[in-house]
Design a protein around this motif. Structure first.
Motif, PDB file in Angstrom:
ATOM      1  N   PHE A 167       8.886  13.935  -3.171  1.00  0.00           N
ATOM      2  CA  PHE A 167       9.322  12.579  -2.873  1.00  0.00           C
ATOM      3  C   PHE A 167       8.947  12.194  -1.443  1.00  0.00           C
ATOM      4  O   PHE A 167       8.440  11.096  -1.199  1.00  0.00           O
ATOM      5  CB  PHE A 167      10.833  12.457  -3.071  1.00  0.00           C
ATOM      6  CG  PHE A 167      11.349  11.051  -2.952  1.00  0.00           C
ATOM      7  CD1 PHE A 167      11.428  10.239  -4.073  1.00  0.00           C
ATOM      8  CD2 PHE A 167      11.740  10.534  -1.736  1.00  0.00           C
ATOM      9  CE1 PHE A 167      11.891   8.931  -3.975  1.00  0.00           C
ATOM     10  CE2 PHE A 167      12.203   9.232  -1.622  1.00  0.00           C
ATOM     11  CZ  PHE A 167      12.280   8.425  -2.747  1.00  0.00           C
ATOM     12  N   TYR A 168       9.187  13.105  -0.496  1.00  0.00           N
ATOM     13  CA  TYR A 168       8.838  12.826   0.907  1.00  0.00           C
ATOM     14  C   TYR A 168       7.333  12.622   1.068  1.00  0.00           C
ATOM     15  O   TYR A 168       6.886  11.787   1.867  1.00  0.00           O
ATOM     16  CB  TYR A 168       9.305  13.971   1.806  1.00  0.00           C
ATOM     17  CG  TYR A 168      10.800  14.079   1.966  1.00  0.00           C
ATOM     18  CD1 TYR A 168      11.615  12.946   2.006  1.00  0.00           C
ATOM     19  CD2 TYR A 168      11.428  15.324   2.091  1.00  0.00           C
ATOM     20  CE1 TYR A 168      12.987  13.054   2.158  1.00  0.00           C
ATOM     21  CE2 TYR A 168      12.794  15.430   2.238  1.00  0.00           C
ATOM     22  CZ  TYR A 168      13.579  14.289   2.269  1.00  0.00           C
ATOM     23  OH  TYR A 168      14.934  14.398   2.426  1.00  0.00           O
ATOM     24  N   GLN A 169       6.538  13.387   0.320  1.00  0.00           N
ATOM     25  CA  GLN A 169       5.082  13.218   0.384  1.00  0.00           C
ATOM     26  C   GLN A 169       4.702  11.806  -0.060  1.00  0.00           C
ATOM     27  O   GLN A 169       3.835  11.153   0.540  1.00  0.00           O
ATOM     28  CB  GLN A 169       4.409  14.256  -0.524  1.00  0.00           C
ATOM     29  CG  GLN A 169       2.890  14.201  -0.530  1.00  0.00           C
ATOM     30  CD  GLN A 169       2.261  14.897   0.654  1.00  0.00           C
ATOM     31  OE1 GLN A 169       2.929  15.196   1.638  1.00  0.00           O
ATOM     32  NE2 GLN A 169       0.966  15.170   0.577  1.00  0.00           N
ATOM     33  N   GLY A 170       5.379  11.323  -1.122  1.00  0.00           N
ATOM     34  CA  GLY A 170       5.117   9.965  -1.583  1.00  0.00           C
ATOM     35  C   GLY A 170       5.527   8.927  -0.560  1.00  0.00           C
ATOM     36  O   GLY A 170       4.832   7.914  -0.372  1.00  0.00           O
ATOM     37  N   MET A 171       6.651   9.151   0.136  1.00  0.00           N
ATOM     38  CA  MET A 171       7.087   8.218   1.176  1.00  0.00           C
ATOM     39  C   MET A 171       6.105   8.222   2.343  1.00  0.00           C
ATOM     40  O   MET A 171       5.836   7.179   2.947  1.00  0.00           O
ATOM     41  CB  MET A 171       8.483   8.592   1.676  1.00  0.00           C
ATOM     42  CG  MET A 171       9.596   8.416   0.664  1.00  0.00           C
ATOM     43  SD  MET A 171       9.770   6.725   0.029  1.00  0.00           S
ATOM     44  CE  MET A 171      10.377   5.857   1.467  1.00  0.00           C
TER      45      MET A 171
END
Length: 847
Positions: free
Chosen positions: A218-222
């Protein structure tokens, strides 16, 4: 080569041109300046320099010179070059020759093989950011041959087949090398920056998440969204400024002078109160002093402002934000609330306090409709790079004002929607301070997405977040799989203020009682009879749906004078709601015999003092908020807020996202109670009950799409010959590794904070007619920029925001489209001054 290559040509005056070199360098420099604030200067300069390198293709140059309608994919070349650099590093790891610029990467991987995962993530993130700057895409999708593919690879491989590819990219690198810029060295510098960011996020995930891989995905997507946001913002700005300076550079000295004046005005506002004269005033003063000290000292973090209703949160929030801008050098202050009525009321207060109204952006909804990209890549590049598209983005606004006041829907759209305006606004939170007012009212299905997004903003974007509410939810509960990272960088000093018990008691001015047993449903007739039987002069009834509000209003109208009965819902424009609320507040001061029937828009942030309140059953937090409108000034010895469980046939909450879960949790908590209750005792149990059943099937499907996305990963694994699982990723037959599977486009299109398939229309009325007539005469869709017209249109559009209504999409055919289809105008006959939007659609009145 670059001397005669162009990025933009004014088709109405072909002597006005912008070279490709200038566009790429200006965009890269702007990206680098933004990236520096989050320690990603090299990464952002790199994507800025490569984002439009496909415009060097002869097919694009032919198109722009002849103004043809050919569709040319110019956004893939930069992603392809990035993946080529990744292949070169792989070659070096396998013993092949490696460019000196990549030596540090190879050395770091040889020291720790886990760094290879970071390298793959970095390269795929950068390639995605470049390839998606004209429209998001899913990392795994079906192609035209109905076969599942890894999208970045497929696009890159298709471009690689071009006979010009090798020549173009060699010439591209050689040009920048002559300019003193080594693209491979930039790639390597950006990678080392990325490692530092990834390691911070990994530590965050280990600290706050039970599923670390899910959190990291999720953080990678953000992070991808942040890079895209900065790139798009820089690209749009330089495109708008291709021939004339339309968007000025931010003036740091002017901003600091403005903040100094903001602070002086807030000090004057507090001084005007004078010495505290009673218990409530003394409590407010003590709270204000505590928040003042923290506003000057706090570093970036996630903090709570847990205050009873009536404690003065609006001015406290403003003071905290402005002092953070002055003493902690924050760039801008955001005030974000769940309720339109709170925004409208508090925006008035904040604008009046701060002055400089042109520096305070109040954003309710998009008067100008944003557009989604098309399916075809060439079509997307063509459409989103057009004059009309960038003018539309300018008119939509980029949240670059020093103070931004907006709704929770707009905030979450900025985090999770894929329209261009939503993406570009995201970067505005960098080094900002964000006050989220009444966050606890959010639908529970987005809880994990919210926690992770706020954690990301604190850790990567240096954002300070304040959760301001009278009923603080437990977002850090160990029962949650993904928890909020409360406090400063050391997870300390979470609460901005601890309210003393004596001050809490001074703010308790009304009691709460159940109207009948909570498991027994009451009809609108029952509620009307109860309201009419009470002797209190001023009465407020808050129901959960517009239909129920209208139904009760009609019943009460049979027994009351029309001038003493008020209707409030979002079917009214903001201007009419504010005028009506002002009239109500004036009549409350003289204790007139009035009755107000409203949706929840009045239950928070509206400084109104009723003798009695009736609240339809919902979450405990909303009941507490409703009680805050009862005996607010403590002038009565006894006052009650009554809670009633409405007949589900007359108050159908099924279409309201999240309302059912909140009402159920509230009912279960109160089911054994009757008569008078101590409502504060039920707040914590209520939130525990609400979150206890937060299982996977209760989460928004968008969460999976933006994190590990196991469905698409498994499909790619099974449909790709020779592929094998590898540490959560996939090892392809040719040795390449992928572990970046998010379905960005699908997620962005699916996300809705509330189930609200509506557009926005400006109501044609006396106050808007002149501006609408001026906009009717404007032509912005031509191929030429008109800076003066653009600026005028932007100011006029902003002036219309308080005269809009939400409009069902199936009813937009009643509207007039103006400004080249960007703005919808609702004719006068479809708006009623008493009840607002009044569509006689397919034989019925749509409320």
């Amino acid at each position: 080569m670059f001397d005669d290559l162009y990025a933009h040509i004014d088709q109405k005056d072909t002597s006005r041109k912008q070279t490709l070199h200038d566009h790429l360098y200006h965009t890269a420099a702007q990206c680098g300046r933004m990236g520096k604030e989050v320690v990603m200067e090299g990464m952002l300069f790199y994507v800025g320099l490569l984002h439009d390198c496909g415009k060097a293709k002869s097919s694009f140059q032919k198109k722009i010179r002849t103004n043809s309608k050919d569709r040319v994919d110019h956004s893939t070349y930069g992603g392809l070059l990035t993946l080529c650099f990744l292949d070169e590093v792989y070659s070096g790891l396998e013993g092949g020759n490696v460019d000196e610029a990549f030596a540090s990467i190879v050395e770091k991987i040889n020291e720790d093989i886990h760094v290879l995962i970071f390298l793959n993530d970095y390269a795929h993130l950068m390639a995605y950011a470049i390839m998606s700057h004209h429209g998001p895409y899913d990392m795994v999708r079906k192609n035209r041959e109905n076969r599942y593919v890894y999208t970045s690879f497929e696009r890159a491989e298709r471009e690689k087949l071009s006979p010009e590819f090798e020549k173009d990219l060699d010439a591209f690198q050689a040009h920048w090398k002559r300019e003193g810029i080594d693209l491979k060295k930039l790639f390597a510098e950006g990678f080392h920056e990325y490692i530092n960011v990834a390691e911070k996020l990994n530590a965050l995930a280990e600290r706050t998440s039970d599923d670390i891989d899910e959190a990291m995905s999720f953080y990678q997507g953000m992070l991808a969204r942040l890079v895209v946001s900065m790139l798009k913002s820089a690209d749009i700005k330089d495109t708008i400024n291709s021939y004339d300076t339309v968007i000025e550079e931010e003036d740091e000295a002017a901003l600091r002078a403005l903040v100094e004046d903001f602070e002086a005005r807030i000090l004057a506002a507090y001084a005007a109160y004078g010495p505290p004269k009673d218990g409530i005033a003394r409590g407010r003063a003590r709270i204000a002093d505590a928040v003042l000290a923290r506003s000057k000292a706090d570093d970036c973090g996630i903090y709570t402002l847990d205050l009873p209703t009536g404690a003065g949160k609006t001015l406290l929030s403003l003071r905290y934000g402005v002092n953070q801008m002055k003493y902690r050098r924050k760039r801008r202050f955001f005030y974000i609330t769940s309720y339109l009525s709170v925004l409208e009321q508090n925006a008035e207060t904040m604008k009046k306090t701060l002055g400089h109204k042109d520096q305070v952006l109040e954003h309710h909804s998009n008067v100008v409709e944003d557009e989604e990209g098309e399916t075809s890549r060439g079509a997307e590049d063509e459409k989103q790079d057009s004059v009309a598209a960038v003018q539309r983005q300018f008119l939509l606004g980029d949240w670059t004002s020093p103070v931004v006041l907006t709704t929770m829907v707009q905030f979450f759209n900025t985090l999770f929607k894929g329209k261009s305006a939503n993406l570009t606004r995201f970067k505005s939170f960098i080094n900002g301070v964000v006050v989220l007012d009444e966050l606890q009212s959010l639908p529970t299905d987005v809880l994990y997405m919210m926690n992770l997004a706020l954690n990301f903003m604190k850790t990567v974007m240096n954002t300070t977040v304040v959760l301001s509410t009278a009923t603080q939810p437990a977002y850090g509960s160990m029962s949650l799989k993904h928890r909020l990272d409360y406090g400063d960088k050391n997870q300390k000093n979470t609460a901005l203020v601890a309210v003393a018990e004596e001050d809490k008691k001074s703010f308790e001015r009304a009691k709460v009682a159940l109207l009948g047993r909570i498991d027994e449903e009451q009809s609108l007739d029952d509620v009307a009879a109860f309201v009419l039987s009470k002797e209190e002069k001023s009465r407020l009834v808050i129901l959960n749906t517009k239909a129920a509000v209208r139904g009760l209003y009609d019943r009460l109208a049979e027994a009351m004078d029309a001038e003493d009965l008020y209707y409030l819902t979002t079917n009214l424009t903001a201007a009419d709601r504010l005028a009506r609320i002002d009239e109500i507040k004036t009549r409350l001061l003289t204790d007139d015999p009035i009755c107000v029937v409203s949706t929840q828009l009045i239950e928070a942030g509206v400084d109104a003092d009723f003798a009695m309140v009736v609240r339809s059953l919902t979450g405990i937090d909303s009941i507490v908020q409703a009680r805050g409108r009862c005996n607010r000034e403590g002038k009565r010895n006894e006052a009650y807020t009554y809670v009633v469980n409405m007949d589900r046939r007359e108050e159908n909450i099924a279409p309201l996202k999240g309302m059912g879960e909140r009402k159920l949790a509230g009912r279960l908590i109160l089911r054994n109670e009757e008569g008078e209750i101590a409502i504060e005792d039920f707040v914590s149990p209520y939130f525990e009950k609400l979150y206890a059943n937060l299982k996977k099937d209760a989460l928004s499907p968008v969460f999976d799409l933006l994190s590990k996305n196991p469905t698409k990963k498994d499909i790619l694994l099974k449909s790709t010959p020779g592929a094998a699982s590898l540490d959560g990723g996939i090892l392809l037959e040719d040795g390449r590794v992928v572990n970046f599977f998010q379905s960005f486009k699908e997620a962005y299109e699916a996300f809705e904070l509330i189930d609200d398939a509506q557009d926005v229309a400006v109501v044609l009325c006396e106050e808007t007619e002149e501006v609408i007539n001026l906009l009717r005469d404007m032509e912005l869709g031509s191929a030429r920029f008109d800076p003066k017209a653009l600026k005028e249109a932007r100011q006029m559009i902003r002036s219309l925001s308080r005269y809009t209504v939400p409009l069902p999409k199936k009813a937009t055919n009643v509207c007039e489209s103006i400004l080249d289809g960007m703005v919808q105008v609702l004719p006068k006959e479809f708006y009623d001054k008493d009840f607002g939007l009044n569509l006689d659609y397919e034989g019925g009145i749509m409320m």
